[in-house]
Write an enzyme that holds these catalytic residues in place. Sequence first.
Site, PDB file in Angstrom:
ATOM      1  N   ALA A   1     -24.238  12.805  10.299  1.00 25.45           N
ATOM      2  CA  ALA A   1     -25.659  12.456  10.227  1.00 25.45           C
ATOM      3  C   ALA A   1     -26.511  13.674   9.866  1.00 25.45           C
ATOM      4  O   ALA A   1     -27.447  13.572   9.062  1.00 25.45           O
ATOM      5  CB  ALA A   1     -26.123  11.857  11.555  1.00 25.45           C
TER       6      ALA A   1
ATOM      7  N   GLY B   1     -18.226  14.207  15.551  1.00 25.15           N
ATOM      8  CA  GLY B   1     -18.077  13.898  14.125  1.00 25.15           C
ATOM      9  C   GLY B   1     -19.270  13.143  13.568  1.00 25.15           C
ATOM     10  O   GLY B   1     -19.731  13.412  12.453  1.00 25.15           O
ATOM     11  N   CYS B   2     -19.774  12.208  14.348  1.00 30.32           N
ATOM     12  CA  CYS B   2     -20.912  11.393  13.902  1.00 30.32           C
ATOM     13  C   CYS B   2     -22.180  12.238  13.799  1.00 30.32           C
ATOM     14  O   CYS B   2     -22.999  12.028  12.899  1.00 30.32           O
ATOM     15  CB  CYS B   2     -21.110  10.212  14.836  1.00 30.32           C
ATOM     16  N   THR B   3     -22.337  13.190  14.699  1.00 31.28           N
ATOM     17  CA  THR B   3     -23.492  14.086  14.652  1.00 31.28           C
ATOM     18  C   THR B   3     -23.412  14.974  13.416  1.00 31.28           C
ATOM     19  O   THR B   3     -24.398  15.124  12.692  1.00 31.28           O
ATOM     20  CB  THR B   3     -23.567  14.943  15.937  1.00 31.28           C
TER      21      THR B   3
END
Length: 155
Positions: free
Chosen positions: A48, A43-45
Amino acid sequence: MLEVGSISPDFCLSNQDDVEICSRDLRGKWIVLYFYPKDSTPGCTTEACEFTAAMDDYDDMGAIILGVSADSTKAHRNFIEKQNLGITLLSDPTTQMMQDYGVWAMKKNYGKEYMGIVRSTYIIDPKGIVRAAWTNVKVKDHVAKVKEELAKLVG
């Protein structure tokens, strides 16, 4: 979570290049400040990479994008290099900034309780006032929603 209309807390944190970034130096600019749990997770990738893809649109509105997690500056550098990110990532290993912004909270996962980062985003105006806030963010379509709200605010 900070309320819309409140003054954003001051901060000074190191970015991925170990350069100190302070809120006082950003006055006069729109800031999209997003908090995320961990570098290089799915999710963070996605988040970003989507912020990076939309950077030109944010630049056109005079906004800078800052991502914040508790990861080290070295982990941020690796994440940026691996994903070819163009955004600035700030390291908050003590979680003090996250506490100040109300995003370090009790979480539950598989019946276990622990302190962690609640995925959240703030739009802060050039005077340091919170103009929009999202908490418990779902990554899908989030970057587009933030961009749309920023466009309304910038006018």
